[in-house]
Motif scaffolding. Structure first.
Motif, PDB file in Angstrom:
ATOM      1  N   GLY A 167     -64.407 -47.341  47.214  1.00 37.16           N
ATOM      2  CA  GLY A 167     -65.046 -48.465  48.065  1.00 37.16           C
ATOM      3  C   GLY A 167     -64.281 -49.250  48.957  1.00 37.16           C
ATOM      4  O   GLY A 167     -64.798 -49.860  49.800  1.00 37.16           O
ATOM      5  N   LEU A 168     -63.133 -49.124  48.774  1.00 35.31           N
ATOM      6  CA  LEU A 168     -62.168 -49.852  49.733  1.00 35.31           C
ATOM      7  C   LEU A 168     -62.171 -49.394  51.166  1.00 35.31           C
ATOM      8  O   LEU A 168     -61.921 -48.046  51.318  1.00 35.31           O
ATOM      9  CB  LEU A 168     -60.827 -49.909  49.033  1.00 35.31           C
ATOM     10  N   ASN A 174     -59.535 -54.616  53.154  1.00 31.17           N
ATOM     11  CA  ASN A 174     -59.199 -54.514  51.524  1.00 31.17           C
ATOM     12  C   ASN A 174     -58.354 -53.520  51.433  1.00 31.17           C
ATOM     13  O   ASN A 174     -57.259 -53.825  50.472  1.00 31.17           O
ATOM     14  CB  ASN A 174     -60.718 -54.458  50.866  1.00 31.17           C
ATOM     15  N   ALA A 219     -64.627 -46.857  36.901  1.00 30.19           N
ATOM     16  CA  ALA A 219     -64.647 -47.971  37.582  1.00 30.19           C
ATOM     17  C   ALA A 219     -63.630 -48.154  38.554  1.00 30.19           C
ATOM     18  O   ALA A 219     -63.995 -48.447  39.725  1.00 30.19           O
ATOM     19  CB  ALA A 219     -64.880 -49.205  36.773  1.00 30.19           C
ATOM     20  N   LEU A 220     -62.365 -47.963  38.184  1.00 30.83           N
ATOM     21  CA  LEU A 220     -61.248 -47.934  39.090  1.00 30.83           C
ATOM     22  C   LEU A 220     -61.251 -47.090  40.349  1.00 30.83           C
ATOM     23  O   LEU A 220     -60.891 -47.402  41.460  1.00 30.83           O
ATOM     24  CB  LEU A 220     -60.270 -47.824  38.171  1.00 30.83           C
ATOM     25  N   TRP A 247     -63.682 -48.115  42.867  1.00 30.11           N
ATOM     26  CA  TRP A 247     -63.353 -49.204  43.520  1.00 30.11           C
ATOM     27  C   TRP A 247     -62.552 -48.953  44.700  1.00 30.11           C
ATOM     28  O   TRP A 247     -62.562 -49.316  45.796  1.00 30.11           O
ATOM     29  CB  TRP A 247     -62.719 -50.459  42.359  1.00 30.11           C
ATOM     30  N   LEU A 248     -61.476 -47.998  44.184  1.00 26.53           N
ATOM     31  CA  LEU A 248     -60.728 -47.189  45.205  1.00 26.53           C
ATOM     32  C   LEU A 248     -61.412 -46.753  46.366  1.00 26.53           C
ATOM     33  O   LEU A 248     -61.186 -46.603  47.488  1.00 26.53           O
ATOM     34  CB  LEU A 248     -59.754 -46.594  44.531  1.00 26.53           C
TER      35      LEU A 248
END
Length: 493
Positions: free
Chosen positions: A301-302, A306, A294-295, A298-299
């Motif tokens: 997708g930044l 952001n 998940a991390l 998330w990275l």
């Protein structure tokens, strides 16, 4: 009086030697003798048995586990952080004198000064948070050489062969000594091999910090299990803590004397590895792997604002304690992203390095431009700060922050945050975890990256100078150039 001391910081590069130098200078000024063992990345020359026997007290200034604590059994021992040894050396020496006096009166170490405990590598009597930080920092300190070697080799492979090197055959399958691409592929393969040790080494030496050598094997096994299930760095942290806790619990079991001799080399590693392996493969590995994925997602997708905000946050953290625990959290987060290969992760690594270079460079620039606002000692430190900043050694800002923390620290945090955000917005990427300007040719978009570092340095220097001029009328700090030897009272800072 005569003291012996050990200094050790997580990276073993700058804080370790700055603390040693501070202790030596303060002891010399007070008329005392001190011999310091620096447990740094270059290894150490152990204190001699004669020096230890003659010492009135022992000073352990460390943010990681101290090696060879058992040498000081029966001695008065005072423990402190590396930052205390650098910033408040006089108070630390006073504590050592008081501990020595109490030891001489009672024949036992001062109970208020935590003494050595053979079962652990960290400060005894400290709170759980302090011990946890020291356990984790011990693991990080052993990981950094693997990170530096692997990261620089991977960066070199891309410099030699370009991004298409990832599609080249492995050197074990095809190697042409006359082909640059073959050498690039070989460098990539060796670098990846070095990176494959990161998580097991992290876990193994966290366990070592908690429960000594018997916990190394369970920690490595747990770290390897974390890699196998995809739990990554977070899994390595958990595996190391599990290994230390399991082995420490097993050591408390009373066993017959006939078995005690084989406990450290057979029984504890065997049972510890089995228990930690089961826990990592069956119980906690999968949830940690899900969190790691998940991390990573998330990275990945930044983007845009952001990603820039994350760069700013990590930049501020890098500057906050200049090589301390908060700095290491940001650095470890960035290095952990290198293993994913995601573009955003490489941008974050570049942002963190740029942000870490700026504080020493900016303070050196400020001390050069407005010499009157700095003490003679600070102006002297500015010479070294140029090279330290260029080498991505943020600790070069410590002498400036120690003398004027309320102005310097917020200023460099602001400047490093700006630098981190600008680096991400510039799209600069970096596969090397260290090196400063010396790995500039290995960065993606090197010219914009260099411009970001220059802009960040100028902005930070400007903020530092502005902060130092606030209320400066009654606080003139520095002597004139022709009175460079005049002492500057701390209250004028």
């Amino acid at each position: 009086m005569k003291f012996v001391a050990i200094t050790a910081c997580p990276t073993g590069i700058a804080h370790t030697y700055l603390a040693a130098e501070s202790l030596e200078q303060a002891a010399r000024a007070a008329g005392d003798e001190i011999t310091v063992e620096t447990q740094g990345s270059a290894g150490s020359t152990p204190l001699s048995a004669e020096d230890i026997a003659a010492a009135d007290a022992v000073i352990l200034a460390a943010d990681v586990g101290v090696q060879g604590r058992e040498r000081f059994a029966g001695k008065a021992v005072v423990e402190a952080t590396v930052k205390q040894a650098i910033n408040d050396t006089g108070a630390l020496l006073r504590r050592a004198r008081e501990a020595a006096a109490a030891h001489e009166r009672t024949g036992a170490p001062d109970p208020t000064a935590a003494g050595p405990d053979l079962s652990s590598k960290v400060t005894q009597g400290a709170g759980f948070g302090t011990q946890l930080r020291q356990w984790l920092m011990t693991g990080v300190s052993y990981v950094i050489p693997f990170v530096a070697a692997g990261g620089l080799l991977i960066a070199l492979s891309f410099a030699l062969g370009g991004y298409q090197v990832t599609d080249a055959p492995k050197a074990t399958e095809h190697f042409d000594p006359a082909s640059l691409m073959s050498w690039a592929a070989l460098s990539l393969q060796i670098g990846k091999a070095s990176f494959s040790f990161l998580v097991p080494v992290l876990a193994g030496f966290i366990g070592f910090a908690m429960a000594d050598r018997p916990a190394i094997a369970p920690g490595f096994v747990g770290g390897a299990a974390a890699v196998a299930v995809g739990a990554g760095f977070l899994g390595g942290l958990v595996a190391g803590l599990l290994a230390g806790a399991v082995v420490a619990a097993l050591r408390k079991i009373n066993v017959p004397r006939a078995v005690a001799g084989i406990m450290p080399v057979v029984v504890l590693p065997l049972l510890g590895s089995a228990v930690v392996g089961v826990l990592m493969f069956i119980v906690v590995g999968a949830p940690i792997a899900a969190a790691t994925n998940a991390l990573t997602a998330w990275l990945g997708g930044l983007s845009g604002a952001n990603a820039a905000l994350l760069g700013a946050l990590l930049g501020a953290m890098i500057a906050f304690d200049m090589g301390g625990p908060v700095n290491k959290v940001a650095y470890t987060f960035a290095v952990g992203g290198l293993t994913t290969g995601a573009t955003t992760s490489l941008e974050i690594m570049a942002a963190v390095m740029a942000a870490g270079m700026v504080p020493p460079l900016a303070l050196a620039l400020a001390a050069t431009v407005r010499r009157s606002l700095f003490t003679p000692a600070e102006r002297e430190n500015a010479r070294a700060a140029w090279l330290l900043g260029a080498s991505f050694i943020t600790e070069g800002a410590i002498p400036f922050a120690a003398g004027d923390p309320l102005r310097v620290i917020p200023s460099i945090m602001f400047g490093s945050a700006v630098t981190g955000a600008l680096s991400v917005l510039a799209g600069a990427t970096l596969r090397a975890p260290h090196g400063g300007v010396f790995v500039l040719p290995l960065t993606g978009h090197p010219l914009p990256y260099l411009i970001v570092i220059v802009v960040g340095t100028v902005v930070t220097a400007g903020v530092v100078l502005l902060a130092k001029q606030i209320g400066q009328g009654s606080r003139q700090r520095a002597a004139a150039p022709d009175a460079a030897t005049e002492a500057v009272p701390a209250t004028t800072r």
